[in-house]
Design a protein around this motif. Structure first.
Motif: not given
Length: 154
Positions: A108-121
């Protein structure tokens, strides 16, 4: 506002407090990044539904643990939607020797970070995102989800 929709009863059967776990993780993630608010919808569903979403929106015809769908800017302040598939999440937790509750809160925390623009490319992005996840989860009393991976590289 955190809206939680449970489509697969397996989530509630496995975790009596599943809604609290999800809401706590989402709010902790938003608080850690000092994101001023916004609505999130979290769908707790089955692997087949996640597979269909993954195929439709990402062109990948398989189930995955978590999908994040950031919303375009909107007057309602909706940040986006997150979908989690029970089977994949439960299998991963068991394989990694983690309680399902801890794995769920991590995703869930991982998903929320994606929603606000964080990524791990890139490695740098992954390092930043994983660092935030560690801090968020520590605040929830969840051990470092990457500790075993780090130990493997020593």
């Amino acid at each position: 506002m955190i809206d939680i929709e449970i489509e697969d009863q397996a989530w509630s059967d496995a975790l009596q407090d599943v809604e609290d776990l999800v809401e706590d993780a989402a709010l902790a993630a938003l608080a850690e990044i000092d994101f001023g608010g916004g609505a999130i919808t979290l769908l707790l569903t089955d692997d087949e539904s996640v597979r269909e979403l993954n195929a439709r929106f990402r062109g990948k015809d398989y189930a995955t643990n978590v999908l994040s769908f950031p919303a375009p800017q909107n007057p309602e302040g909706h940040l986006g939607d997150i979908a989690l598939g029970y089977g994949v999440c439960a299998r991963e937790a068991a394989e990694q020797g983690k309680p399902l509750a801890h794995h769920l809160q991590h995703l869930v925390a991982h998903g929320v970070l994606h929603l606000v623009g964080y990524d791990h490319e890139t490695d740098a992005e992954a390092e930043q995102m994983e660092g935030l996840e560690r801090v968020i989860l520590a605040g929830l009393g969840v051990p470092d989800p990457y500790a075993a991976e780090q130990g493997d590289h020593d």
